[in-house]
Design an enzyme around this catalytic site. Structure first.
Site, PDB file in Angstrom:
ATOM      1  N   LYS A  82       0.828  -1.158   0.148  1.00 30.84           N
ATOM      2  CA  LYS A  82      -0.091  -0.009  -0.194  1.00 30.84           C
ATOM      3  C   LYS A  82       1.057   1.337   0.048  1.00 30.84           C
ATOM      4  O   LYS A  82       1.975   1.339   0.660  1.00 30.84           O
ATOM      5  CB  LYS A  82      -0.956  -0.189   1.211  1.00 30.84           C
ATOM      6  CG  LYS A  82      -2.265  -0.935   1.065  1.00 30.84           C
ATOM      7  CD  LYS A  82      -2.894  -0.780   2.548  1.00 30.84           C
ATOM      8  CE  LYS A  82      -4.139  -1.564   2.510  1.00 30.84           C
ATOM      9  NZ  LYS A  82      -4.981  -1.415   1.648  1.00 30.84           N
ATOM     10  N   ALA A  91      -6.154   3.041   8.138  1.00 34.28           N
ATOM     11  CA  ALA A  91      -6.008   3.311   9.593  1.00 34.28           C
ATOM     12  C   ALA A  91      -7.105   4.192  10.141  1.00 34.28           C
ATOM     13  O   ALA A  91      -7.694   3.907  11.275  1.00 34.28           O
ATOM     14  CB  ALA A  91      -4.496   4.069   9.989  1.00 34.28           C
ATOM     15  N   ASP A 109      -2.748  -5.562   6.522  1.00 31.39           N
ATOM     16  CA  ASP A 109      -2.677  -6.071   4.825  1.00 31.39           C
ATOM     17  C   ASP A 109      -1.821  -4.790   4.159  1.00 31.39           C
ATOM     18  O   ASP A 109      -2.120  -4.613   2.982  1.00 31.39           O
ATOM     19  CB  ASP A 109      -3.888  -5.893   4.288  1.00 31.39           C
ATOM     20  CG  ASP A 109      -4.881  -4.831   4.695  1.00 31.39           C
ATOM     21  OD1 ASP A 109      -4.499  -3.911   5.538  1.00 31.39           O
ATOM     22  OD2 ASP A 109      -5.756  -4.508   4.109  1.00 31.39           O
ATOM     23  N   ARG A 114      -0.936 -12.190  -3.973  1.00 34.15           N
ATOM     24  CA  ARG A 114      -2.007 -12.657  -4.212  1.00 34.15           C
ATOM     25  C   ARG A 114      -1.649 -13.986  -4.960  1.00 34.15           C
ATOM     26  O   ARG A 114      -0.965 -13.769  -6.186  1.00 34.15           O
ATOM     27  CB  ARG A 114      -3.076 -11.961  -4.988  1.00 34.15           C
ATOM     28  CG  ARG A 114      -4.196 -12.682  -5.514  1.00 34.15           C
ATOM     29  CD  ARG A 114      -5.362 -11.540  -6.193  1.00 34.15           C
ATOM     30  NE  ARG A 114      -5.759 -10.842  -5.125  1.00 34.15           N
ATOM     31  CZ  ARG A 114      -6.354  -9.637  -5.472  1.00 34.15           C
ATOM     32  NH1 ARG A 114      -6.220  -9.145  -6.632  1.00 34.15           N
ATOM     33  NH2 ARG A 114      -6.712  -8.650  -4.507  1.00 34.15           N
ATOM     34  N   GLU A 176      -0.262 -10.220   4.304  1.00 33.37           N
ATOM     35  CA  GLU A 176      -1.414 -10.988   3.815  1.00 33.37           C
ATOM     36  C   GLU A 176      -1.209 -11.784   2.461  1.00 33.37           C
ATOM     37  O   GLU A 176      -0.846 -11.017   1.444  1.00 33.37           O
ATOM     38  CB  GLU A 176      -2.527 -10.067   3.942  1.00 33.37           C
ATOM     39  CG  GLU A 176      -4.091 -10.631   3.768  1.00 33.37           C
ATOM     40  CD  GLU A 176      -5.026 -10.014   3.534  1.00 33.37           C
ATOM     41  OE1 GLU A 176      -5.891 -10.080   4.422  1.00 33.37           O
ATOM     42  OE2 GLU A 176      -5.179  -9.035   2.689  1.00 33.37           O
ATOM     43  N   ALA A 188     -14.224 -11.966  -8.176  1.00 34.61           N
ATOM     44  CA  ALA A 188     -13.831 -10.923  -7.008  1.00 34.61           C
ATOM     45  C   ALA A 188     -13.339  -9.716  -8.051  1.00 34.61           C
ATOM     46  O   ALA A 188     -13.532  -8.478  -7.611  1.00 34.61           O
ATOM     47  CB  ALA A 188     -12.312 -11.348  -6.334  1.00 34.61           C
TER      48      ALA A 188
END
Length: 243
Positions: A82, A91, A109, A114, A176, A188
């Site tokens: 991120k 946050a 995360d 992925r 993650e 998705a």
């Protein structure tokens, strides 16, 4: 070249508010901003290294399968960290204090990997192979394949810690990892684009359509899994030789 030309190059990249703050800032403020920028860079750097560690482990597994098994259960691997803006937005949504220690503990995360697999059985196989490695610490598992979300979302999320070896010694970094089949990832992606287009105010008939599509994707996974096992278990009969 005049002394003011570099400012004309930079100026379009900055908002009017940012330019106003910079023009009013003294040398001490600018020094503090520089120190903050460097601290944020070091903070995110650890997550980039954590992603690289996990990606390397998965690449090794994928290469081994290619060379020894004649079948590769991993279709693709993608990674992201991120931005600081994204970190602060997350946050704020979760009520996490805006200091780096709180963010490190409160968000799981920031670093994401992925993994797209061919079949559901491949997902569980790769998860087991990755998480059984000695230097991996599993913090949490969310199995949305066994227990899909109400909207039909299916995926398996593993939050883990991996050591990153820096000049000052090893540091544990949280990553993650999401595992999906091709069908789950396609659904998705469509669901995300739909909610983004309608700014989360999705008409009910589209929500119903997405739910039906999720069921169809799950059925496709089941069918392809069955066919996969039939193909893998198929043994051609020995040819007959006419005498």
């Amino acid at each position: 070249m005049t002394a003011v030309e570099p400012q004309h190059v930079v100026r379009p990249l900055l908002s009017a508010r940012t330019l106003e703050l910079l023009e009013r800032a003294d040398s001490g403020t600018l020094s503090d901003l520089t120190a903050l920028r460097d601290e944020i860079t070091r903070f995110l750097m650890r997550y980039r290294f954590g992603v690289s560690e996990v990606e390397t482990k998965l690449d090794i597994l994928r290469e081994e399968f290619n060379l020894t098994a004649g079948y590769n259960p991993i279709e693709s691997i993608s990674c992201r960290v991120k931005t600081m803006e994204g970190v602060l937005e997350k946050a704020a949504r979760k009520g996490v204090d805006f200091d780096l220690d709180s963010i490190r503990e409160g968000l799981s995360d920031i670093a994401g990997v992925r993994v797209i697999c061919s079949f559901v059985s491949d997902v569980y196989r790769i998860v087991e192979l990755l998480t059984s490695q000695d230097d991996i610490t599993v913090l949490e598992v969310k199995d949305y394949i066994a227990r899909p979300k109400p909207n039909g979302y299916r995926s398996l999320h593993v939050i883990l810690e991996v050591p990153v070896f820096l000049s000052g010694g090893p540091e544990q970094v949280r990553v993650e990892v999401q595992f999906r089949t091709i069908a789950m990832d396609f659904w998705a992606s469509l669901e995300h684009k739909t909610y983004y287009k309608y700014d989360a105010q999705v008409p009910q008939h589209l929500i119903d359509g997405l739910t039906e599509a999720a069921e169809a994707a799950a059925h496709l996974d089941e069918t392809m899994e069955r066919l996969h096992h039939e193909v893998r278990g198929y043994q051609p009969s020995a040819p007959t030789i006419a005498i």
